[in-house]
Design a protein around this motif. Structure first.
Motif, PDB file in Angstrom:
ATOM      1  N   UNK B  83      24.636  19.466  -6.988  1.00 46.47           N
ATOM      2  CA  UNK B  83      23.449  20.105  -6.407  1.00 46.47           C
ATOM      3  C   UNK B  83      23.326  19.737  -4.928  1.00 46.47           C
ATOM      4  N   UNK B  84      23.628  18.470  -4.617  1.00 43.80           N
ATOM      5  CA  UNK B  84      23.593  18.049  -3.203  1.00 43.80           C
ATOM      6  C   UNK B  84      24.640  18.802  -2.394  1.00 43.80           C
ATOM      7  N   UNK B  85      25.850  18.866  -2.931  1.00 43.37           N
ATOM      8  CA  UNK B  85      26.948  19.523  -2.198  1.00 43.37           C
ATOM      9  C   UNK B  85      26.713  21.019  -2.008  1.00 43.37           C
ATOM     10  N   UNK B  86      26.063  21.623  -2.988  1.00 48.69           N
ATOM     11  CA  UNK B  86      25.867  23.075  -2.920  1.00 48.69           C
ATOM     12  C   UNK B  86      24.479  23.474  -2.426  1.00 48.69           C
ATOM     13  N   UNK B  87      23.743  22.471  -1.954  1.00 45.71           N
ATOM     14  CA  UNK B  87      22.396  22.738  -1.390  1.00 45.71           C
ATOM     15  C   UNK B  87      21.465  23.424  -2.390  1.00 45.71           C
TER      16      UNK B  87
END
Lengths: 140, 108
Positions: B83-87
């Motif tokens: 979720x962090x990596x894909x915003x």
């Protein structure tokens, strides 16, 4: 846009958790090209459903995306078992996905119907034992 | 209403906030991923108890404003990392899906 832009992806049939990487990559590219969010959403969802189908049923395959002046064309090509009854497969709720796939939230029988729903044209060429090729277009 | 305001007013756990200023324009609840992709609209809140990695791809491709995990369903670290990596905005509530949706309906 005078020239066509072409993108090709190999869809890994063994890695279910990474399924969707090609679709996410296309989404990013379309966003960089400045397409409207709804066009991007339609292309992304249709392609993702196709990717998932290739992972579930065909041990992966190839995805080609061609962006031209008036449309985006997505071609999904696999060497899987083929679709025995396309009319049945197009019905919402019909699924042959195994239980382990269903437990992940897939296999709702909405893949092909969603691909049709979100695209302007969709053609299915399938041969039992040989594979399936699906060509979808979204008009710009 | 923004995702930040939404999370605050419903006291949601913020597993990842990538874009707290993103506007919300409705909500959809469901766990079957293709069903969700077929029915949800862009910028919706998506309420689910599904927590496998594929929810990140679905949220990204369907362009939802945020995912809200109901029932305090366990979310693995690789999901929050993705979720962090894909915003992707990823929230969680202890409430069961029905109660959570009733509350969402009161605020959006």
């Amino acid at each position: 846009m005078e020239e066509q832009l072409r993108f090709r992806y190999e869809v890994d049939g063994d890695n279910f958790t990474s399924a969707g990487e090609a679709s996410v990559s296309v989404k990013k590219k379309l966003r960089q090209l400045g397409f409207a969010p709804e066009i991007i959403r339609r292309v992304s969802i249709a392609m993702y459903e196709g990717e998932i189908n290739m992972v579930i049923h065909a041990h992966g395959g190839r995805a080609d995306v061609v962006v031209s002046k008036d449309k985006i064309e997505i071609t999904l090509d696999d060497d899987g078992p083929g679709i025995p009854n396309v009319e049945l497969a197009m019905q919402e709720g019909f699924s042959t996905a195994p239980d382990n796939i269903r437990s992940l939230g897939f296999g709702a029988g909405m893949g092909l119907p969603n691909m049709k729903r979100y695209t302007d044209t969709m053609k299915i060429q399938t041969e039992l034992g040989k594979g399936t090729k699906i060509i979808m277009t979204v008009n710009i | 209403m923004t995702v930040n305001e939404f999370a605050k007013v419903l006291e949601l756990e913020q597993l990842n906030i990538a874009d707290g200023d993103r506007k919300i324009n409705g909500a959809y609840a469901g766990d079957l991923l293709s069903w969700v992709m077929g029915r949800t609209a862009g910028d919706n809140v998506w309420v689910t108890i599904m927590t496998n990695l594929n929810i990140c791809a679905v949220a990204s491709l369907a362009d939802v404003a945020c995912i809200v995990i109901a029932d305090n369903a366990e979310v693995m670290k690789e999901v929050t990392d993705t979720a962090k990596n894909k915003n992707i905005n990823l929230l969680r509530s202890p409430l069961p899906m029905y109660e959570l949706c009733v509350n969402i309906n009161k605020v959006i």
